[in-house]
Design a protein around this motif. Structure first.
Motif, PDB file in Angstrom:
ATOM      1  N   VAL A 133     -12.024   1.558   9.721  1.00 27.51           N
ATOM      2  CA  VAL A 133     -10.809   2.221   9.239  1.00 27.51           C
ATOM      3  C   VAL A 133     -10.066   2.800  10.435  1.00 27.51           C
ATOM      4  CG1 VAL A 133      -9.849   3.982   7.723  1.00 27.51           C
ATOM      5  CG2 VAL A 133     -11.941   2.785   7.063  1.00 27.51           C
ATOM      6  N   HIS A 134      -8.775   2.497  10.512  1.00 31.86           N
ATOM      7  CA  HIS A 134      -7.950   2.955  11.621  1.00 31.86           C
ATOM      8  C   HIS A 134      -6.746   3.716  11.078  1.00 31.86           C
ATOM      9  CE1 HIS A 134     -10.006   0.225  14.514  1.00 31.86           C
ATOM     10  NE2 HIS A 134     -10.168  -0.508  13.419  1.00 31.86           N
ATOM     11  N   GLY A 135      -6.510   4.891  11.614  1.00 33.52           N
ATOM     12  CA  GLY A 135      -5.346   5.666  11.212  1.00 33.52           C
ATOM     13  C   GLY A 135      -5.536   6.350   9.873  1.00 33.52           C
ATOM     14  N   THR A 136      -4.602   7.240   9.555  1.00 28.77           N
ATOM     15  CA  THR A 136      -4.612   7.985   8.305  1.00 28.77           C
ATOM     16  C   THR A 136      -3.197   7.976   7.721  1.00 28.77           C
ATOM     17  OG1 THR A 136      -4.160  10.053   9.500  1.00 28.77           O
ATOM     18  CG2 THR A 136      -6.481   9.509   9.053  1.00 28.77           C
ATOM     19  N   PRO A 137      -3.059   8.306   6.429  1.00 26.40           N
ATOM     20  CA  PRO A 137      -1.714   8.402   5.863  1.00 26.40           C
ATOM     21  C   PRO A 137      -0.837   9.347   6.672  1.00 26.40           C
ATOM     22  CG  PRO A 137      -3.333   8.394   4.112  1.00 26.40           C
ATOM     23  CD  PRO A 137      -4.105   8.480   5.404  1.00 26.40           C
ATOM     24  N   ARG A 138       0.415   8.959   6.869  1.00 25.02           N
ATOM     25  CA  ARG A 138       1.335   9.722   7.719  1.00 25.02           C
ATOM     26  C   ARG A 138       2.090  10.790   6.928  1.00 25.02           C
ATOM     27  NH1 ARG A 138       2.957   7.490  12.690  1.00 25.02           N
ATOM     28  NH2 ARG A 138       2.053   5.457  13.173  1.00 25.02           N
ATOM     29  N   LYS A 139       2.371  11.918   7.610  1.00 22.47           N
ATOM     30  CA  LYS A 139       3.190  12.957   6.988  1.00 22.47           C
ATOM     31  C   LYS A 139       4.657  12.533   6.929  1.00 22.47           C
ATOM     32  CE  LYS A 139       0.290  16.952   7.972  1.00 22.47           C
ATOM     33  NZ  LYS A 139       0.219  18.297   8.583  1.00 22.47           N
ATOM     34  N   ARG A 140       5.093  11.721   7.915  1.00 20.20           N
ATOM     35  CA  ARG A 140       6.466  11.184   7.928  1.00 20.20           C
ATOM     36  C   ARG A 140       7.513  12.288   7.959  1.00 20.20           C
ATOM     37  NH1 ARG A 140       5.925   6.524   3.261  1.00 20.20           N
ATOM     38  NH2 ARG A 140       3.894   5.760   3.914  1.00 20.20           N
ATOM     39  N   GLY A 141       7.469  13.108   8.961  1.00 24.08           N
ATOM     40  CA  GLY A 141       8.457  14.177   9.106  1.00 24.08           C
ATOM     41  C   GLY A 141       7.777  15.523   9.209  1.00 24.08           C
ATOM     42  N   ILE A 142       8.589  16.552   9.259  1.00 23.74           N
ATOM     43  CA  ILE A 142       8.048  17.909   9.436  1.00 23.74           C
ATOM     44  C   ILE A 142       7.267  18.327   8.206  1.00 23.74           C
ATOM     45  CG2 ILE A 142       8.655  20.316   9.829  1.00 23.74           C
ATOM     46  CD1 ILE A 142      11.132  19.354  11.335  1.00 23.74           C
ATOM     47  N   PHE A 143       7.793  18.024   7.031  1.00 20.05           N
ATOM     48  CA  PHE A 143       7.143  18.438   5.798  1.00 20.05           C
ATOM     49  C   PHE A 143       6.600  17.217   5.069  1.00 20.05           C
ATOM     50  CE2 PHE A 143      10.573  21.479   6.675  1.00 20.05           C
ATOM     51  CZ  PHE A 143       9.813  22.642   6.820  1.00 20.05           C
ATOM     52  N   GLY A 144       5.290  17.148   4.938  1.00 20.08           N
ATOM     53  CA  GLY A 144       4.682  16.019   4.258  1.00 20.08           C
ATOM     54  C   GLY A 144       4.772  16.167   2.754  1.00 20.08           C
ATOM     55  N   ALA A 145       4.955  15.057   2.068  1.00 18.00           N
ATOM     56  CA  ALA A 145       4.955  15.065   0.604  1.00 18.00           C
ATOM     57  C   ALA A 145       3.498  15.060   0.150  1.00 18.00           C
ATOM     58  CB  ALA A 145       5.706  13.849   0.070  1.00 18.00           C
ATOM     59  N   ALA A 147       1.961  15.135  -2.678  1.00 15.49           N
ATOM     60  CA  ALA A 147       1.563  14.216  -3.752  1.00 15.49           C
ATOM     61  C   ALA A 147       1.393  12.805  -3.199  1.00 15.49           C
ATOM     62  CB  ALA A 147       2.608  14.231  -4.869  1.00 15.49           C
ATOM     63  N   ARG A 148       2.308  12.384  -2.311  1.00 13.44           N
ATOM     64  CA  ARG A 148       2.191  11.046  -1.737  1.00 13.44           C
ATOM     65  C   ARG A 148       0.964  10.934  -0.846  1.00 13.44           C
ATOM     66  NH1 ARG A 148       2.993   9.206   2.907  1.00 13.44           N
ATOM     67  NH2 ARG A 148       4.204  10.982   3.646  1.00 13.44           N
ATOM     68  N   LEU A 149       0.725  11.962  -0.030  1.00  8.23           N
ATOM     69  CA  LEU A 149      -0.439  11.928   0.848  1.00  8.23           C
ATOM     70  C   LEU A 149      -1.731  11.885   0.042  1.00  8.23           C
ATOM     71  CD1 LEU A 149       0.645  14.472   3.606  1.00  8.23           C
ATOM     72  CD2 LEU A 149       0.370  12.010   3.855  1.00  8.23           C
ATOM     73  N   ALA A 150      -1.779  12.657  -1.052  1.00  7.46           N
ATOM     74  CA  ALA A 150      -2.972  12.641  -1.894  1.00  7.46           C
ATOM     75  C   ALA A 150      -3.176  11.265  -2.521  1.00  7.46           C
ATOM     76  CB  ALA A 150      -2.852  13.714  -2.986  1.00  7.46           C
TER      77      ALA A 150
END
Length: 312
Positions: A133-145, A147-150
């Motif tokens: 496994v490489h990498g993790t879900p990205r926050k994509r900006g200053i404030f991560g969503a 619900a999407r990350l979960a």
């Protein structure tokens, strides 16, 4: 199969090498390849081009996010592209996956074969090749969503538990940059097949997928726009068979929910650019898709390295 050579391969460094390490590797390569020292002019030119690509931070970023297909990607040959042929099928004897049940060809559960072999790699590249496994879900900006990350973390856990545990050569890469902008949540590489996976969280119930539209009670629900990304990645990786999958997750974690009813022509399969499935169907279909491709036991390190470049 002849291997492509990336600038990283040519200089013998990893994707995380610092500028100092790039310079040091180039000095070593230049001493070995310079014609004045008995080297080969073509090899020297390749080493110089690799150095010029990696020493400039902007050029290096462009190269990495192009998945190694710019002019600086020096080809040394590649495996023949896999055609999208319907060898994939659940029917016995028609491309069904063999879990070590005999036959002379390696199966999806055979011992993993690395190209190039692990003993030809440095410690860092060897560790990267072995990692599943490489990498993790990205926050994509200053404030991560959150619900999407979960939701994405649930998908990672599903793929780790249900797929990586039974397909020893599969590799999961999370949080890739899409070639034309945006992100690819998850990319699952198995041999010479690549599945791009996005997810949705929807209430329990019965949904209908006709190959283009997802509906519930006559209302349209728009799945992630994966088709353009699948086409882009297919062009960048012609040696792979690339497909897209949207998995619909249930809030309570039930892998069988929601239920998806398929119109004729909307059933999941490798001929489709985009497939919409629930969690249990995703696992079943990806086991078949990744496990029945050419050389499903192979980890092609050059292809993996190109994918990992898309995380940077």
């Amino acid at each position: 199969m002849a291997q492509r050579q990336t600038p990283y391969d040519i200089l013998g460094i990893s994707h995380t090498a610092s500028a100092t390490e790039v310079k040091s590797a180039y000095r070593k390569a230049a001493r070995l390849t310079h014609p004045d020292h008995g080297g080969n002019a073509e090899d020297f030119a390749r080493a110089t081009l690799a150095y010029e690509t990696l020493i400039d931070s902007e050029a290096r970023t462009r190269y990495d996010r192009s998945y190694g297909t710019k002019s600086s990607h020096l080809r040394g040959g590649a495996p023949a592209p896999e055609t999208h042929d319907p060898a994939y099928s659940g029917a016995p004897g028609n491309g069904s996956m063999r879990f070590g049940t005999g036959g002379s060809s390696p199966s999806a559960t055979s011992a993993t074969s690395y190209l190039p072999p692990l003993d030809q790699l440095g410690a860092a590249d060897r560790a990267t090749s072995l990692r599943k496994v490489h990498g993790t879900p990205r926050k994509r900006g200053i404030f991560g969503a959150q619900a999407r990350l979960a939701r994405e973390n649930r998908t990672v856990a599903l793929l780790e538990k249900q797929l990586l545990s039974v397909l020893p050569s599969a590799r999961l890469v999370n949080g890739l940059h899409a070639p034309a902008g945006g992100y690819i949540d998850h990319a699952l590489l198995g041999g010479y097949r690549l599945a791009l996976v996005h997810s949705m969280m929807l209430p329990k119930g019965v949904y209908r997928w006709d190959g283009a539209h997802l509906l519930r009670d006559g209302k349209h629900i728009a799945p992630p726009q994966l088709s353009p990304v699948v086409h882009q990645m297919q062009r960048l990786f012609p040696e792979l068979n690339v497909t897209g999958w949207t998995v619909i997750l249930s809030p309570d974690g039930n892998l069988h929910e929601p239920v998806i009813d398929y119109a004729r022509g909307g059933e999941p399969g490798p001929m489709n650019v985009l497939n919409v499935v629930n969690a249990v169907k995703l696992v079943r279909e990806l086991k078949m898709f990744l496990g029945t491709g050419p050389a499903p036991h192979v980890v092609d390190r050059t292809i993996l390295a190109r994918l990992l470049g898309g995380m940077h």
